[in-house]
Write an enzyme that holds these catalytic residues in place. Structure first.
Site, mmCIF file in Angstrom:
data_model
loop_
_atom_site.group_PDB
_atom_site.id
_atom_site.type_symbol
_atom_site.label_atom_id
_atom_site.label_comp_id
_atom_site.label_asym_id
_atom_site.label_seq_id
_atom_site.Cartn_x
_atom_site.Cartn_y
_atom_site.Cartn_z
ATOM 1 N N LYS A 13 33.094 34.080 71.791
ATOM 2 C CA LYS A 13 32.428 35.351 72.096
ATOM 3 C C LYS A 13 31.306 35.653 71.102
ATOM 4 O O LYS A 13 30.200 36.010 71.487
ATOM 5 C CB LYS A 13 33.441 36.519 72.073
ATOM 6 C CG LYS A 13 34.596 36.360 73.037
ATOM 7 C CD LYS A 13 35.524 37.574 73.028
ATOM 8 C CE LYS A 13 36.218 37.841 71.713
ATOM 9 N NZ LYS A 13 37.252 36.842 71.349
ATOM 10 N N ARG A 88 40.150 45.872 73.768
ATOM 11 C CA ARG A 88 41.264 44.938 73.632
ATOM 12 C C ARG A 88 42.569 45.500 74.178
ATOM 13 O O ARG A 88 43.583 44.804 74.162
ATOM 14 C CB ARG A 88 41.471 44.629 72.147
ATOM 15 C CG ARG A 88 40.860 43.298 71.690
ATOM 16 C CD ARG A 88 41.041 43.265 70.199
ATOM 17 N NE ARG A 88 41.105 42.004 69.562
ATOM 18 C CZ ARG A 88 40.062 41.457 68.902
ATOM 19 N NH1 ARG A 88 38.876 41.993 68.953
ATOM 20 N NH2 ARG A 88 40.237 40.354 68.241
ATOM 21 N N ARG A 161 37.055 33.450 57.163
ATOM 22 C CA ARG A 161 37.818 34.678 57.362
ATOM 23 C C ARG A 161 39.257 34.489 56.900
ATOM 24 O O ARG A 161 39.869 33.471 57.196
ATOM 25 C CB ARG A 161 37.799 35.049 58.846
ATOM 26 C CG ARG A 161 36.479 35.627 59.285
ATOM 27 C CD ARG A 161 36.395 35.791 60.774
ATOM 28 N NE ARG A 161 37.585 36.385 61.377
ATOM 29 C CZ ARG A 161 37.649 36.766 62.643
ATOM 30 N NH1 ARG A 161 36.585 36.634 63.418
ATOM 31 N NH2 ARG A 161 38.740 37.278 63.126
ATOM 32 N N ARG A 172 47.383 36.611 66.751
ATOM 33 C CA ARG A 172 46.216 37.168 67.455
ATOM 34 C C ARG A 172 46.216 36.753 68.920
ATOM 35 O O ARG A 172 45.847 37.533 69.802
ATOM 36 C CB ARG A 172 44.923 36.721 66.750
ATOM 37 C CG ARG A 172 44.694 37.464 65.419
ATOM 38 C CD ARG A 172 43.817 36.709 64.445
ATOM 39 N NE ARG A 172 42.459 36.541 64.915
ATOM 40 C CZ ARG A 172 41.606 35.638 64.405
ATOM 41 N NH1 ARG A 172 41.995 34.831 63.430
ATOM 42 N NH2 ARG A 172 40.396 35.545 64.866
HETATM 43 P P1 AMP Z 1 37.863 39.599 65.773
HETATM 44 O O1 AMP Z 1 36.775 39.392 64.791
HETATM 45 O O2 AMP Z 1 37.372 40.158 67.071
HETATM 46 O O3 AMP Z 1 38.721 38.367 65.983
HETATM 47 O O4 AMP Z 1 38.826 40.711 65.153
HETATM 48 C C1 AMP Z 1 39.516 40.501 63.920
HETATM 49 C C2 AMP Z 1 40.650 41.506 63.776
HETATM 50 O O5 AMP Z 1 40.109 42.833 63.753
HETATM 51 C C3 AMP Z 1 41.649 41.511 64.911
HETATM 52 O O6 AMP Z 1 42.659 40.522 64.764
HETATM 53 C C4 AMP Z 1 42.199 42.932 64.821
HETATM 54 O O7 AMP Z 1 43.107 43.056 63.733
HETATM 55 C C5 AMP Z 1 40.955 43.734 64.465
HETATM 56 N N1 AMP Z 1 40.208 44.179 65.681
HETATM 57 C C6 AMP Z 1 38.948 43.802 66.065
HETATM 58 N N2 AMP Z 1 38.590 44.404 67.199
HETATM 59 C C7 AMP Z 1 39.637 45.184 67.567
HETATM 60 C C8 AMP Z 1 39.890 46.050 68.671
HETATM 61 N N3 AMP Z 1 38.977 46.224 69.645
HETATM 62 N N4 AMP Z 1 41.091 46.696 68.710
HETATM 63 C C9 AMP Z 1 41.998 46.546 67.727
HETATM 64 N N5 AMP Z 1 41.847 45.728 66.680
HETATM 65 C C10 AMP Z 1 40.664 45.053 66.574
#
Ligand code: AMP
Length: 215
Positions: A13, A88, A161, A172
């Site tokens: 993404k 999400r 990360r 996740r």
């Molecule tokens: P990502 O970079 O999208 O993989 O997000 C990393 C982490 O941020 C996720 O595993 C969640 O802990 C948190 N996170 C990001 N976006 C959301 C969302 N829309 N709702 C809830 N938690 C989020």
């Protein structure tokens, strides 16, 4: 144009969103990036989110929806939005409808990147980014052309990360299956979902997304 890129962690993404930003001057709204910035800055939101993110669980709907609203308010009204990693949950999908509605925006496409979960663990655990410009790389698939130097900006520092480890990735993915995948039918009913094979190479995925947006 306003679009959602949907798919489990590591589906591509962020990579695809960056390409759309460069090609169309759209804005990438990544709640993951916003939360990581908040953690780094030590804001109240960051302090609340840090441990949750390290476990691979979801941050509260209220927090992420507020971040999205603020980000949209800082954009020009005609700049297109690419939602990356948001919504999400069903509650976030409802919040996004209200957020867009209040700003006179409509959702044009929900693009689901379909991927094989086992391959994702390898994808995610090998990825790293330039600490300066954010360009993405991968241990096995895309090293910088000159070792240790970013292709795009020439910086020499890279970062990984903390949640890109196998145990957290599995959580996740479980969160994605349990809470995020079930929101697709909401958008399916509106006839705005398009599915793309996220296992294809990056250029093919970009081309498929471009076709949908031109569609
Ligand atoms: P990502 O970079 O999208 O993989 O997000 C990393 C982490 O941020 C996720 O595993 C969640 O802990 C948190 N996170 C990001 N976006 C959301 C969302 N829309 N709702 C809830 N938690 C989020």
């Amino acid at each position: 144009m306003n679009i959602i890129l949907l798919g489990p962690p590591g589906a591509g993404k962020g990579t695809q969103a960056q390409r759309l930003v460069e090609a169309h001057g759209m804005r990438q709204l990544s709640t993951g990036d916003m939360l990581r910035a908040a953690v780094k800055a030590g804001t109240p939101v960051g302090l609340q989110a840090k441990a949750v993110m390290e476990r691979g669980e979801l941050v509260s709907d209220e927090i992420v929806s507020a971040l999205i609203g603020e980000e949209l308010d800082g954009m020009g009204p005609t700049t297109g939005a690419i939602f990356d990693g948001y919504p999400r949950t069903a509650a976030q999908a409802g919040a996004l409808d209200a957020i867009l509605d209040a700003r006179g925006r409509t959702l044009d496409h929900v693009i689901e990147l379909e991927v094989d979960e086992d391959a994702l663990v390898e994808r995610i655990c090998g990825r790293f980014t330039c600490a300066n410009c954010g360009k993405g790389y991968h241990d096995a698939f895309e090293q910088p052309r000159e070792p240790g130097v970013c292709d795009k900006c020439g910086a020499r520092e890279f970062k990984r990360r903390p949640d890109d480890n196998e145990a957290t990735v599995r959580t996740r993915m479980a969160e994605y299956r349990a809470k995020t995948a079930p929101i697709l039918p909401i958008y399916d009913q509106r006839g705005i979902v398009a599915r793309v094979n996220g296992m294809a190479d990056i250029d093919h995925v970009t081309a498929a997304i471009e076709r949908i947006m031109a569609g």
